[in-house]
Scaffold this active site. Structure first.
Site, PDB file in Angstrom:
ATOM      1  N   HIS A  30      -7.529  -3.019  -1.552  1.00 35.05           N
ATOM      2  CA  HIS A  30      -7.302  -3.720  -2.822  1.00 35.05           C
ATOM      3  C   HIS A  30      -8.293  -4.877  -2.934  1.00 35.05           C
ATOM      4  CE1 HIS A  30      -2.912  -2.477  -3.855  1.00 35.05           C
ATOM      5  NE2 HIS A  30      -3.538  -1.498  -3.217  1.00 35.05           N
ATOM      6  N   TYR A 147       7.967  -2.246   0.328  1.00 35.30           N
ATOM      7  CA  TYR A 147       6.749  -1.427   0.326  1.00 35.30           C
ATOM      8  C   TYR A 147       5.738  -2.100   1.262  1.00 35.30           C
ATOM      9  CZ  TYR A 147       3.391   1.799  -1.964  1.00 35.30           C
ATOM     10  OH  TYR A 147       2.488   2.801  -2.247  1.00 35.30           O
ATOM     11  N   LYS A 201       9.318   1.723   2.687  1.00 37.64           N
ATOM     12  CA  LYS A 201       8.218   2.685   2.533  1.00 37.64           C
ATOM     13  C   LYS A 201       6.972   2.088   3.171  1.00 37.64           C
ATOM     14  CE  LYS A 201       5.014   4.450  -0.955  1.00 37.64           C
ATOM     15  NZ  LYS A 201       4.873   5.141  -2.225  1.00 37.64           N
ATOM     16  N   LYS A 203       2.910   2.486   3.315  1.00 37.01           N
ATOM     17  CA  LYS A 203       1.709   3.120   2.765  1.00 37.01           C
ATOM     18  C   LYS A 203       0.837   3.566   3.931  1.00 37.01           C
ATOM     19  CE  LYS A 203       0.458   3.756  -0.543  1.00 37.01           C
ATOM     20  NZ  LYS A 203       0.486   4.976  -1.323  1.00 37.01           N
ATOM     21  N   ASP A 232       3.694   7.397   3.248  1.00 39.20           N
ATOM     22  CA  ASP A 232       2.900   7.970   2.149  1.00 39.20           C
ATOM     23  C   ASP A 232       1.406   7.941   2.479  1.00 39.20           C
ATOM     24  OD1 ASP A 232       1.673   8.670  -0.204  1.00 39.20           O
ATOM     25  OD2 ASP A 232       2.329   6.917  -1.340  1.00 39.20           O
ATOM     26  N   PRO A 233       0.855   9.023   3.075  1.00 38.08           N
ATOM     27  CA  PRO A 233      -0.582   9.042   3.392  1.00 38.08           C
ATOM     28  C   PRO A 233      -1.491   9.375   2.204  1.00 38.08           C
ATOM     29  CG  PRO A 233       0.697  10.419   4.918  1.00 38.08           C
ATOM     30  CD  PRO A 233       1.566  10.128   3.737  1.00 38.08           C
ATOM     31  N   ASN A 234      -0.934   9.463   1.005  1.00 33.05           N
ATOM     32  CA  ASN A 234      -1.741   9.686  -0.209  1.00 33.05           C
ATOM     33  C   ASN A 234      -2.683  10.885  -0.094  1.00 33.05           C
ATOM     34  OD1 ASN A 234      -1.592   6.277  -1.088  1.00 33.05           O
ATOM     35  ND2 ASN A 234      -0.996   7.936  -2.447  1.00 33.05           N
ATOM     36  N   GLU A 257       5.862  11.453   1.861  1.00 40.17           N
ATOM     37  CA  GLU A 257       5.291  11.413   0.507  1.00 40.17           C
ATOM     38  C   GLU A 257       3.819  11.817   0.539  1.00 40.17           C
ATOM     39  OE1 GLU A 257       6.360   7.816  -1.585  1.00 40.17           O
ATOM     40  OE2 GLU A 257       4.515   7.879  -2.769  1.00 40.17           O
ATOM     41  N   ASN A 280       3.764  11.789  -5.823  1.00 38.64           N
ATOM     42  CA  ASN A 280       3.251  11.235  -7.078  1.00 38.64           C
ATOM     43  C   ASN A 280       1.794  11.649  -7.247  1.00 38.64           C
ATOM     44  OD1 ASN A 280       2.921   8.881  -4.964  1.00 38.64           O
ATOM     45  ND2 ASN A 280       1.335   8.528  -6.501  1.00 38.64           N
ATOM     46  N   ASP A 304       6.946   7.696 -12.920  1.00 39.97           N
ATOM     47  CA  ASP A 304       6.334   6.391 -13.176  1.00 39.97           C
ATOM     48  C   ASP A 304       6.166   6.388 -14.687  1.00 39.97           C
ATOM     49  OD1 ASP A 304       4.467   4.368 -13.749  1.00 39.97           O
ATOM     50  OD2 ASP A 304       3.617   4.479 -11.733  1.00 39.97           O
ATOM     51  N   HIS A 331       7.539   5.741  -8.538  1.00 36.51           N
ATOM     52  CA  HIS A 331       6.289   5.294  -7.948  1.00 36.51           C
ATOM     53  C   HIS A 331       5.888   3.963  -8.569  1.00 36.51           C
ATOM     54  CE1 HIS A 331       1.915   5.172  -8.933  1.00 36.51           C
ATOM     55  NE2 HIS A 331       1.763   5.450  -7.653  1.00 36.51           N
ATOM     56  N   SER A 332       5.048   3.184  -7.864  1.00 35.37           N
ATOM     57  CA  SER A 332       4.553   1.948  -8.491  1.00 35.37           C
ATOM     58  C   SER A 332       3.102   1.690  -8.117  1.00 35.37           C
ATOM     59  CB  SER A 332       5.404   0.750  -8.078  1.00 35.37           C
ATOM     60  OG  SER A 332       5.017   0.279  -6.816  1.00 35.37           O
ATOM     61  N   ASN A 333       2.522   0.744  -8.819  1.00 43.49           N
ATOM     62  CA  ASN A 333       1.221   0.163  -8.492  1.00 43.49           C
ATOM     63  C   ASN A 333       1.387  -1.341  -8.616  1.00 43.49           C
ATOM     64  OD1 ASN A 333      -1.065   1.926  -7.846  1.00 43.49           O
ATOM     65  ND2 ASN A 333      -0.499   2.982  -9.719  1.00 43.49           N
ATOM     66  N   HIS A 360       5.590  -2.806  -5.984  1.00 42.47           N
ATOM     67  CA  HIS A 360       4.610  -3.683  -5.326  1.00 42.47           C
ATOM     68  C   HIS A 360       4.933  -5.149  -5.620  1.00 42.47           C
ATOM     69  CE1 HIS A 360       2.224   0.003  -5.210  1.00 42.47           C
ATOM     70  NE2 HIS A 360       1.161  -0.594  -4.719  1.00 42.47           N
ATOM     71  N   ARG A 413     -10.362  -0.519 -11.361  1.00 41.06           N
ATOM     72  CA  ARG A 413      -9.917  -0.547  -9.966  1.00 41.06           C
ATOM     73  C   ARG A 413     -10.916   0.246  -9.125  1.00 41.06           C
ATOM     74  NH1 ARG A 413      -4.089   1.221  -7.221  1.00 41.06           N
ATOM     75  NH2 ARG A 413      -4.868   1.011  -5.106  1.00 41.06           N
TER      76      ARG A 413
HETATM   77  O1  GKR Z   1      -1.334   0.229  -4.241  1.00 41.93           O
HETATM   78  O2  GKR Z   1      -2.755   0.995  -2.812  1.00 41.93           O
HETATM   79  C1  GKR Z   1      -1.800   1.124  -3.571  1.00 41.93           C
HETATM   80  C2  GKR Z   1      -1.132   2.474  -3.632  1.00 41.93           C
HETATM   81  O3  GKR Z   1      -1.835   3.390  -2.843  1.00 41.93           O
HETATM   82  C3  GKR Z   1      -1.008   2.953  -5.054  1.00 41.93           C
HETATM   83  O4  GKR Z   1      -2.248   2.932  -5.702  1.00 41.93           O
HETATM   84  C4  GKR Z   1      -0.422   4.350  -5.146  1.00 41.93           C
HETATM   85  O5  GKR Z   1      -0.608   4.844  -6.439  1.00 41.93           O
HETATM   86  O6  GKR Z   1       1.680   3.339  -4.499  1.00 41.93           O
HETATM   87  C5  GKR Z   1       1.052   4.434  -4.921  1.00 41.93           C
HETATM   88  C6  GKR Z   1       1.542   5.692  -4.267  1.00 41.93           C
HETATM   89  O7  GKR Z   1       2.716   5.793  -3.971  1.00 41.93           O
HETATM   90  O8  GKR Z   1       0.767   6.624  -4.085  1.00 41.93           O
HETATM   91 MG    MG Z   2       2.655   7.815  -3.335  1.00 43.13          MG
END
Ligand code: GKR
Ligand code: MG
Length: 433
Positions: A30, A147, A201, A203, A232-234, A257, A280, A304, A331-333, A360, A413
């Protein structure tokens, strides 16, 4: 007596930059500021509706283009407004979401901004909270999850990687480095002590999978089995990695997630690991739902309202999840209190509430609503009782945060560029481990 038709008379679009600490994720880091856009939708009734969406210069320009199309429209006629917007912008194509953890579709952002502001107008006219426009409260308080993020030391905002030595409690906790399982446990302790969260949770997708898995096991040892945990490993792990570490977290994770990318891999993983999968990133629109159901790719869909087309669309999603036996969460940001208020009204109204929602909110110290941040007590937020969203813009704060936006130089971003300041040459990868 002739009834005057309600009309939208103005749309004020204000981009803002909000101090955000150096949090790590699969896409990088970030930046010291998170971008948001604040919308004020004025009507000829003298009532203004407000909303907040993720910020980006591209979306701000699209909102400016949408403005002449919606001036003069009835603010409740969102079906018509949607048709007008679709005719102008075209439908969002599936690939416009992008491959990052966050959604980059254009129409969905614009529509969500207008729908929430329209509901705020409606509530103010009727002197009723938005939750009553969604069918009324199914609960008075809405639970959220802590989070956690791996992070570098730093407060964000003007301090960037610097720290404010005068900060106390969570304000100090949020500045601390967290790059090891022990530091993640410390972060969780500090956040839970301040806000009373009852679910956690983490990240992931930021550090080595073995370390992230060890962090989950360390949280389990520290908090015991009564604290639900999620990772949540995205979508940045391979199927093999997700199976290997998933096996070690069976019986520990409440849900897993987006460990892998795409519905097909999620569906394969679901057969190999005994943990409910949530998303998400793999199922992100109504058009994705039939395949998700057919493939049994996820058990939990993370809505979301910013990305699913508003609060009413999220209510529909909740019912679809109920119909097909899928869990629902949110979900959030990085966000402020207007988004939080909208999430709370929605969270209070949904008939099926399965899991504490993501937020967040504790990471952002700035606020744009009068009276400061909505309190999170015992891990949950009370539904604002005032008309509409029940929160009002603090114009002095809005202008201060807008000046931040003008000064910070960020227009989109871009976690990769922020990360390169720490690790030169760092590149986002679709699959890292
Ligand atoms: O804030 O870095 C972040 C998160 O990775 C966010 O951008 C994600 O969209 O929180 C989110 C998620 O659950 O994937
Ligand atoms: Mg996620």
């Amino acid at each position: 007596m002739k009834k005057t038709t309600l009309q939208i008379t103005n749309l004020i679009i204000t981009p803002i930059a909000v101090g955000d600490p150096p949090l790590l994720n699969a896409a990088g880091l970030h930046a010291p500021y998170a971008l948001r856009i604040i919308i004020e939708l004025e009507t000829n009734a003298g009532i203004t509706g407000i909303s907040e969406i993720p910020g980006s210069e591209r979306i701000r320009q699209a909102l400016e283009k949408a403005k002449p199309l919606i001036l003069g429209q009835h603010p409740f006629e969102m079906n018509l407004i949607k048709q007008v917007l679709k005719a102008h912008f075209g439908e969002d194509a599936a690939d416009q979401r992008g491959n990052k953890p966050w959604d980059q579709r254009q129409l969905i952002h614009i529509f969500s901004a207008l729908e929430v502001a329209s509901l705020d107008v409606m509530g103010k006219l009727l002197n009723e909270p938005v939750v009553n426009l969604l069918g009324g409260k199914a609960r008075d308080r809405v639970p959220f999850a802590a989070y956690l993020f791996y992070k570098y030391e730093g407060a964000g905002g003007a301090l960037g990687f610097g720290v404010d030595p005068m900060a106390k409690g969570w304000e100090a906790g949020r500045q601390k480095e967290a790059l090891s399982p022990e530091q993640i446990v410390d972060q969780a302790m500090s956040m839970c002590a301040s806000f009373g969260f009852k679910s956690i949770k983490l990240k992931g997708g930021a550090l080595e999978p073995a370390l992230e898995c060890e962090s989950i096991l360390a949280l389990r040892r520290a908090f015991g089995a009564e604290m639900p945990l999620r990772l949540d490993p995205n979508a940045i792990w391979s199927l093999e990695t997700a199976v290997k570490y998933g096996k070690q977290m069976e019986g520990v994770l409440e849900y897993y997630e987006d460990p892998v990318r795409g519905q097909a891999q999620m569906s394969q993983l679901a057969k190999l690991v005994d943990i409910p999968l949530a998303t998400n990133m793999c199922t992100t629109s109504f058009g994705d739902l039939p395949e998700s159901i057919r493939l049994k790719s996820e058990q939990i869909i993370l809505s979301d309202h910013h990305f699913w087309g508003g609060l009413r669309a999220s209510m529909e999603l909740n019912r679809i999840c109920q119909t097909f036996g899928r869990g629902f969460s949110m979900h959030s940001n990085s966000h402020l209190g207007i988004s939080m208020a909208a999430m709370v009204h929605l969270g209070a109204a949904i008939p099926q509430f399965d899991y504490a929602l993501d937020t967040h909110y504790p990471w952002q110290l700035d606020e744009v609503i009068k009276g400061g941040k909505l309190p999170i007590v015992e891990g949950s937020v009370e539904v604002p009782s005032g008309p509409g969203l029940g929160v009002e813009i603090d114009q002095a704060q809005l202008q201060r945060l807008h000046k931040n936006y003008q000064a910070c130089g960020l227009t989109e971003r871009d976690d990769q560029t922020a990360m390169q300041a720490k690790q030169p040459g760092w590149k986002f990868q679709l699959q890292r481990w």
